[in-house]
Design a protein around this motif. Structure first.
Motif, PDB file in Angstrom:
ATOM      1  N   TRP A  61     -36.635  44.592 -26.738  1.00  0.00           N
ATOM      2  CA  TRP A  61     -37.093  44.480 -25.264  1.00  0.00           C
ATOM      3  C   TRP A  61     -38.803  44.579 -25.328  1.00  0.00           C
ATOM      4  O   TRP A  61     -39.397  43.798 -24.480  1.00  0.00           O
ATOM      5  CB  TRP A  61     -36.635  45.537 -24.376  1.00  0.00           C
ATOM      6  N   PHE A  62     -39.120  45.549 -25.880  1.00  0.00           N
ATOM      7  CA  PHE A  62     -40.816  45.757 -25.942  1.00  0.00           C
ATOM      8  C   PHE A  62     -41.355  44.483 -26.811  1.00  0.00           C
ATOM      9  O   PHE A  62     -42.399  44.077 -26.449  1.00  0.00           O
ATOM     10  CB  PHE A  62     -41.078  47.207 -26.459  1.00  0.00           C
ATOM     11  N   SER A  98     -38.879  39.905 -17.952  1.00  0.00           N
ATOM     12  CA  SER A  98     -38.259  40.515 -19.327  1.00  0.00           C
ATOM     13  C   SER A  98     -38.700  42.133 -19.058  1.00  0.00           C
ATOM     14  O   SER A  98     -37.885  42.938 -19.435  1.00  0.00           O
ATOM     15  CB  SER A  98     -39.220  40.089 -20.519  1.00  0.00           C
ATOM     16  N   TYR A  99     -39.803  42.373 -18.528  1.00  0.00           N
ATOM     17  CA  TYR A  99     -40.047  43.895 -18.352  1.00  0.00           C
ATOM     18  C   TYR A  99     -39.145  44.579 -17.094  1.00  0.00           C
ATOM     19  O   TYR A  99     -39.047  45.667 -17.465  1.00  0.00           O
ATOM     20  CB  TYR A  99     -41.820  43.909 -17.884  1.00  0.00           C
ATOM     21  N   LEU A 128     -46.058  50.947 -16.706  1.00  0.00           N
ATOM     22  CA  LEU A 128     -46.106  49.825 -17.288  1.00  0.00           C
ATOM     23  C   LEU A 128     -46.513  50.285 -19.087  1.00  0.00           C
ATOM     24  O   LEU A 128     -47.476  50.732 -19.322  1.00  0.00           O
ATOM     25  CB  LEU A 128     -47.500  48.834 -17.018  1.00  0.00           C
ATOM     26  N   SER A 144     -41.325  41.466 -24.338  1.00  0.00           N
ATOM     27  CA  SER A 144     -42.066  41.539 -23.419  1.00  0.00           C
ATOM     28  C   SER A 144     -43.594  41.505 -23.731  1.00  0.00           C
ATOM     29  O   SER A 144     -44.226  40.640 -23.247  1.00  0.00           O
ATOM     30  CB  SER A 144     -41.920  42.759 -22.451  1.00  0.00           C
ATOM     31  N   PHE A 146     -42.655  37.206 -18.558  1.00  0.00           N
ATOM     32  CA  PHE A 146     -42.987  38.670 -18.868  1.00  0.00           C
ATOM     33  C   PHE A 146     -42.500  39.672 -17.905  1.00  0.00           C
ATOM     34  O   PHE A 146     -41.652  40.530 -18.076  1.00  0.00           O
ATOM     35  CB  PHE A 146     -44.409  38.918 -19.027  1.00  0.00           C
ATOM     36  N   ASP A 147     -42.519  39.335 -16.574  1.00  0.00           N
ATOM     37  CA  ASP A 147     -42.077  39.976 -15.443  1.00  0.00           C
ATOM     38  C   ASP A 147     -40.562  40.329 -15.533  1.00  0.00           C
ATOM     39  O   ASP A 147     -40.172  41.289 -15.244  1.00  0.00           O
ATOM     40  CB  ASP A 147     -42.724  39.399 -14.118  1.00  0.00           C
ATOM     41  N   HIS A 164     -46.217  49.460 -23.089  1.00  0.00           N
ATOM     42  CA  HIS A 164     -46.184  48.485 -24.458  1.00  0.00           C
ATOM     43  C   HIS A 164     -46.075  49.512 -25.711  1.00  0.00           C
ATOM     44  O   HIS A 164     -46.633  50.489 -25.805  1.00  0.00           O
ATOM     45  CB  HIS A 164     -47.546  47.700 -24.544  1.00  0.00           C
TER      46      HIS A 164
END
Length: 106
Positions: free
Chosen positions: A46-47, A65-66, A86, A50, A62-63, A88
């Motif tokens: 997932w990380f 996915s995140y 948020l 994104s 991205f939105d 990463h």
């Protein structure tokens, strides 16, 4: 700021996913060494996805996915869980910003 040395925890419900040991603060972002728990392997893709979408400037994707990260995981600071974050993670490093209040949808 006084964040260096703090340990933040990434959680999935009551299950630890990893810890972030803060070694750099550039407000509003905190950066640190990410120490994964065994369960991190389940959410690592997932990380990866994104961050790849963000770097490709595919912001809408991205939105979406995140959202999976934000809806499934929580970030717990030294003072307790934060309302929104948020985050990463790449190559043993994590960088994030957080808020005690939900982010504004713009």
């Amino acid at each position: 700021m006084g964040f260096e040395g703090e340990v933040w925890r990434l959680m999935r419900q009551e299950e630890p996913v990893g810890e972030i040991v803060i070694d750099e603060a550039d407000f509003p972002w905190l950066n640190g060494r990410f120490v994964p728990a065994p369960t991190f392997a389940e959410v690592k893709p997932w990380f990866d996805e994104s961050l790849a979408l963000l770097e490709a400037k595919e912001y809408e994707r991205f939105d979406d996915s995140y959202d999976r990260i934000a809806d499934t995981l929580s970030l717990v600071g030294p003072s307790g869980p934060v309302a929104e974050f948020l985050l990463h993670i790449r190559s043993g490093r994590a960088w994030f910003r957080w808020s005690d209040e939900p982010f504004d949808d713009v």
